[in-house]
Every structure is written in structure tokens, then in C-alpha cells.
Design an enzyme around this catalytic site. Structure first.
Site, PDB file in Angstrom:
ATOM      1  N   PRO A 135       0.765  -1.257   0.000  1.00  0.00           N
ATOM      2  CG  PRO A 135       0.015  -0.928   2.186  1.00  0.00           C
ATOM      3  CD  PRO A 135       0.725  -1.925   1.300  1.00  0.00           C
ATOM      4  CB  CYS A 136       3.304   2.768  -2.287  1.00  0.00           C
ATOM      5  SG  CYS A 136       2.651   2.359  -3.895  1.00  0.00           S
ATOM      6  CG  HIS A 137      -2.851   3.102  -1.921  1.00  0.00           C
ATOM      7  ND1 HIS A 137      -2.444   1.790  -2.123  1.00  0.00           N
ATOM      8  CD2 HIS A 137      -3.890   3.049  -1.043  1.00  0.00           C
ATOM      9  CE1 HIS A 137      -3.214   0.986  -1.397  1.00  0.00           C
ATOM     10  NE2 HIS A 137      -4.086   1.729  -0.729  1.00  0.00           N
TER      11      HIS A 137
END
Length: 169
Positions: A135-137
């Protein structure tokens, strides 16, 4: 053996790339998940095997995630070729809970760097080969503003909205 498949999503057709792995559910360990038009996206190469059945379990989890019914992925990943620093940053991303956000500075602290290290963290996050599932978002600016996302800022906003994360600029 490198295998690939595509999966429909609200973000466009996803490209899933993996390696055969006897210990992974369904026999595949995910190496890359790319979005259409993504900066640095994987491209299908000669010799790769189109194997949609091998990715059925991953595709089902993605479907459940986009439907709002899955908050944590259970997917086997390959050992990626990133640097030690990149792998530490990516491991820190894996620890950011669904529906929450952290700043680049907070990730820098988690991996033991600070100050100018925040830029290096941003670069490592930008090279994350597993968009959506890693989850780099969920990483935003310290001021709450959206910052770079390899899949584009609108997709980042959509993913955060799906997860019910606090509205960001």
C-alpha cells in the site's frame, strides 16, 4: 518460470506477473502488479507464460478489495531485486493498516533514516513493484497533501477513498 495474467479493476486492467512457486497458494508468487500507464510498469516479455488460472486466487482477492470486502491481502510475493534499503521501505509499507495514512517522514523514521533520507524513501516507494497490494498509496505528505504515485494522483485518491482514509488535498 515467469507467468502473467491480467485482471479487471476500477483502476483499469491490472498486469499481474509472478514466478512459479511450489509453496505459494495456486503455485505462483507475485512479483509485480502494474496499473495501465504506470510509471515503470512491467511489460509482458517474450517467453512469459500467460497463466490466468495461476493468478485466480490473487484476482479474487483484488476483486474483494475493490468491492470493499477485503482489508488485508494474503498473497505470496517473490523475493524482489530491490536494494536492502528499498526492501526495508517496502516492508514498512506492508505495516500501514487499511484505511490509514502515514507521511513519508514517518516511513523514514520506521526504516531508521531522517532528514535527507525522506527523499530516498520517496524514491524507494516510487519503485514499489506491487501497487495496490503493497500500500504505497497510503503514504502522503506531512501536510496531508497527495504526493507522487506511480499510478497517478487520481488513482491514489480513489484507493484512499475506497479505504475510507481521511480526505486529502
Amino acid at each position: 518460470m515467469t507467468m502473467y495474467a491480467t485482471a479487471d479493476s476500477p483502476l483499469g486492467e491490472l498486469l499481474l506477473v509472478g514466478e512459479e512457486a511450489a509453496d505459494a497458494a495456486g503455485g505462483v508468487a507475485l512479483a509485480s502488479l502494474s496499473l495501465p500507464g504506470q510509471k515503470g510498469a512491467a511489460v509482458v516479455r517474450e517467453g512469459w507464460i500467460h497463466a490466468p488460472d495461476a493468478f485466480a486466487g490473487i484476482a479474487a482477492q483484488l476483486h474483494e478489495y475493490f468491492a470493499g470486502r477485503l482489508t488485508r491481502f494474503d498473497i505470496a510475493y517473490t523475493e524482489v531485486a530491490g536494494t536492502d534499503f528499498q526492501r526495508r521501505v517496502w516492508a514498512a509499507l506492508d505495516g500501514v493498516p487499511y484505511g490509514e495514512t502515514v507521511s513519508y517522514g514517518q516511513i523514514a523514521e520506521r526504516v531508521g533514516t531522517s532528514g535527507a533520507g525522506v527523499r530516498a524513501v520517496g524514491t524507494a516507494i516510487g519503485r514499489n513493484p506491487l501497487l495496490v497490494v503493497r500500500p504505497c498509496h497510503r503514504v502522503i505528505g506531512a501536510d496531508g497533501a497527495l504526493r507522487g504515485y506511480a499510478g497517478g494522483p487520481e488513482r491514489k485518491r480513489r484507493l484512499l477513498g475506497l479505504e475510507g482514509a481521511q480526505a486529502v488535498r
